[in-house]
Design a protein around this motif. Structure first.
Motif, PDB file in Angstrom:
ATOM      1  N   VAL A  91       0.850  -1.188   0.000  1.00 36.25           N
ATOM      2  CA  VAL A  91       0.000   0.000   0.000  1.00 36.25           C
ATOM      3  C   VAL A  91       0.886   1.239   0.000  1.00 36.25           C
ATOM      4  CG1 VAL A  91      -1.803   1.280   1.217  1.00 36.25           C
ATOM      5  CG2 VAL A  91      -1.803  -1.221   1.278  1.00 36.25           C
ATOM      6  N   ALA A  92       0.598   2.167  -0.911  1.00 40.59           N
ATOM      7  CA  ALA A  92       1.377   3.399  -0.990  1.00 40.59           C
ATOM      8  C   ALA A  92       0.931   4.357   0.105  1.00 40.59           C
ATOM      9  CB  ALA A  92       1.187   4.050  -2.357  1.00 40.59           C
ATOM     10  N   THR A  93       1.893   4.992   0.759  1.00 38.43           N
ATOM     11  CA  THR A  93       1.565   6.017   1.747  1.00 38.43           C
ATOM     12  C   THR A  93       2.288   7.300   1.374  1.00 38.43           C
ATOM     13  OG1 THR A  93       3.370   5.271   3.152  1.00 38.43           O
ATOM     14  CG2 THR A  93       1.178   4.410   3.648  1.00 38.43           C
ATOM     15  N   ASN A 133      -0.869  10.289  -6.500  1.00 39.30           N
ATOM     16  CA  ASN A 133      -1.269  11.671  -6.727  1.00 39.30           C
ATOM     17  C   ASN A 133      -0.594  12.168  -7.999  1.00 39.30           C
ATOM     18  OD1 ASN A 133      -0.954  14.736  -6.316  1.00 39.30           O
ATOM     19  ND2 ASN A 133      -2.440  14.120  -4.753  1.00 39.30           N
ATOM     20  N   PRO A 134      -1.355  12.873  -8.840  1.00 39.33           N
ATOM     21  CA  PRO A 134      -0.768  13.295 -10.121  1.00 39.33           C
ATOM     22  C   PRO A 134       0.376  14.290  -9.967  1.00 39.33           C
ATOM     23  CG  PRO A 134      -2.969  14.237  -9.832  1.00 39.33           C
ATOM     24  CD  PRO A 134      -2.776  13.248  -8.729  1.00 39.33           C
ATOM     25  N   THR A 135       0.470  14.951  -8.800  1.00 37.00           N
ATOM     26  CA  THR A 135       1.521  15.955  -8.621  1.00 37.00           C
ATOM     27  C   THR A 135       2.726  15.401  -7.868  1.00 37.00           C
ATOM     28  OG1 THR A 135       0.619  16.707  -6.515  1.00 37.00           O
ATOM     29  CG2 THR A 135      -0.225  17.763  -8.510  1.00 37.00           C
ATOM     30  N   CYS A 136       2.738  14.092  -7.633  1.00 35.44           N
ATOM     31  CA  CYS A 136       3.753  13.499  -6.770  1.00 35.44           C
ATOM     32  C   CYS A 136       4.281  12.222  -7.425  1.00 35.44           C
ATOM     33  CB  CYS A 136       3.108  13.189  -5.412  1.00 35.44           C
ATOM     34  SG  CYS A 136       4.231  12.647  -4.125  1.00 35.44           S
ATOM     35  N   GLU A 137       5.283  11.633  -6.803  1.00 33.40           N
ATOM     36  CA  GLU A 137       5.848  10.395  -7.340  1.00 33.40           C
ATOM     37  C   GLU A 137       5.315   9.169  -6.617  1.00 33.40           C
ATOM     38  OE1 GLU A 137      10.074  10.583  -7.102  1.00 33.40           O
ATOM     39  OE2 GLU A 137      10.230  11.819  -8.905  1.00 33.40           O
ATOM     40  N   CYS A 138       4.416   9.350  -5.658  1.00 35.63           N
ATOM     41  CA  CYS A 138       4.012   8.235  -4.810  1.00 35.63           C
ATOM     42  C   CYS A 138       3.139   7.224  -5.567  1.00 35.63           C
ATOM     43  CB  CYS A 138       3.284   8.743  -3.578  1.00 35.63           C
ATOM     44  SG  CYS A 138       1.871   9.801  -3.956  1.00 35.63           S
ATOM     45  N   GLY A 139       2.983   6.044  -4.972  1.00 38.25           N
ATOM     46  CA  GLY A 139       2.176   4.995  -5.581  1.00 38.25           C
ATOM     47  C   GLY A 139       2.994   3.729  -5.745  1.00 38.25           C
ATOM     48  N   ILE A 140       2.283   2.604  -5.824  1.00 35.10           N
ATOM     49  CA  ILE A 140       2.935   1.315  -6.036  1.00 35.10           C
ATOM     50  C   ILE A 140       3.074   1.098  -7.539  1.00 35.10           C
ATOM     51  CG2 ILE A 140       2.838  -1.160  -5.602  1.00 35.10           C
ATOM     52  CD1 ILE A 140       3.058   0.525  -3.041  1.00 35.10           C
ATOM     53  N   HIS A 154      -2.728   2.885  -5.884  1.00 38.26           N
ATOM     54  CA  HIS A 154      -2.784   3.026  -4.438  1.00 38.26           C
ATOM     55  C   HIS A 154      -2.308   1.750  -3.740  1.00 38.26           C
ATOM     56  CE1 HIS A 154      -4.068   3.874  -0.415  1.00 38.26           C
ATOM     57  NE2 HIS A 154      -4.882   2.850  -0.430  1.00 38.26           N
ATOM     58  N   ALA A 155      -2.818   0.603  -4.221  1.00 40.14           N
ATOM     59  CA  ALA A 155      -2.466  -0.652  -3.566  1.00 40.14           C
ATOM     60  C   ALA A 155      -2.327  -1.769  -4.587  1.00 40.14           C
ATOM     61  CB  ALA A 155      -3.523  -1.024  -2.524  1.00 40.14           C
ATOM     62  N   TYR A 156      -1.533  -2.769  -4.210  1.00 42.13           N
ATOM     63  CA  TYR A 156      -1.270  -3.907  -5.093  1.00 42.13           C
ATOM     64  C   TYR A 156      -1.282  -5.177  -4.249  1.00 42.13           C
ATOM     65  CZ  TYR A 156       1.227  -6.907  -8.400  1.00 42.13           C
ATOM     66  OH  TYR A 156       1.579  -7.925  -9.242  1.00 42.13           O
ATOM     67  N   GLN A 157      -2.222  -6.063  -4.545  1.00 42.66           N
ATOM     68  CA  GLN A 157      -2.332  -7.317  -3.810  1.00 42.66           C
ATOM     69  C   GLN A 157      -1.775  -8.454  -4.648  1.00 42.66           C
ATOM     70  OE1 GLN A 157      -6.156  -8.476  -2.157  1.00 42.66           O
ATOM     71  NE2 GLN A 157      -4.962  -9.883  -0.903  1.00 42.66           N
TER      72      GLN A 157
END
Ligand SMILES: [Zn+2]
Length: 146
Positions: free
Chosen positions: A36-38, A45-52, A117-120
């Motif tokens: 899970v991305a935090t 978020n489109p303005t950030c590098e976050c995410g799985i 956001h998340a990857y199972q």
């Protein structure tokens, strides 16, 4: 951004101490098999590098695996949730090679993926030894057919 429903995704991982580890962040996959991305806001978020990071196409994860040239790598099939965005952190990575008794680093270009956001994880494909029980089947790497 694509729709919010669950969908298929492919990732590659390092294997360390029988666990799946994110090859670039070093994050260990929790026992429930869900990464899970935090971040400071909702992820991704489109303005950030976050995410799985993940690939939608199996061909892309196979190409990345081949480019990384790492026999210990694990590839997973999984279920992606949440909105997704292009992963503009890709496609250049610096990797270490230590195949000849010394270590050299080189830059590789990988296919551009997506981030969610998340990857199972639902299935693991590797020739390495997975000793952690994620409750999903572990197959030989060769069982992924193009
Ligand atoms: Zn963020």
């Amino acid at each position: 951004m694509t729709s919010d429903g669950a969908r298929e995704g492919w990732r590659f991982w390092s294997v360390r101490d029988g666990q799946l580890v994110s090859p670039f962040t070093g994050d260990v996959l929790p026992l429930d098999g869900v990464a899970v991305a935090t971040c400071i806001h909702e992820t991704p978020n489109p303005t950030c590098e976050c995410g799985i990071a993940y690939y939608q196409d199996k061909a892309d994860v196979l190409k990345a695996s081949k480019t990384l040239c790492d026999p210990g790598i694990a590839i997973t099939l999984g279920e992606v949730t949440g909105p997704t965005y292009a992963d503009w952190r890709a496609p250049r990575y610096q990797v270490q090679d230590s195949r000849h008794g010394f270590s050299v680093s080189r830059w590789v270009t990988l296919p551009t993926g997506l981030r969610a956001h998340a990857y199972q994880v639902t299935a693991i494909y590797t020739n390495n030894t997975i000793t952690t029980d994620y409750g999903v089947p572990v197959h030989p790497r060769a069982d992924i057919h193009v």
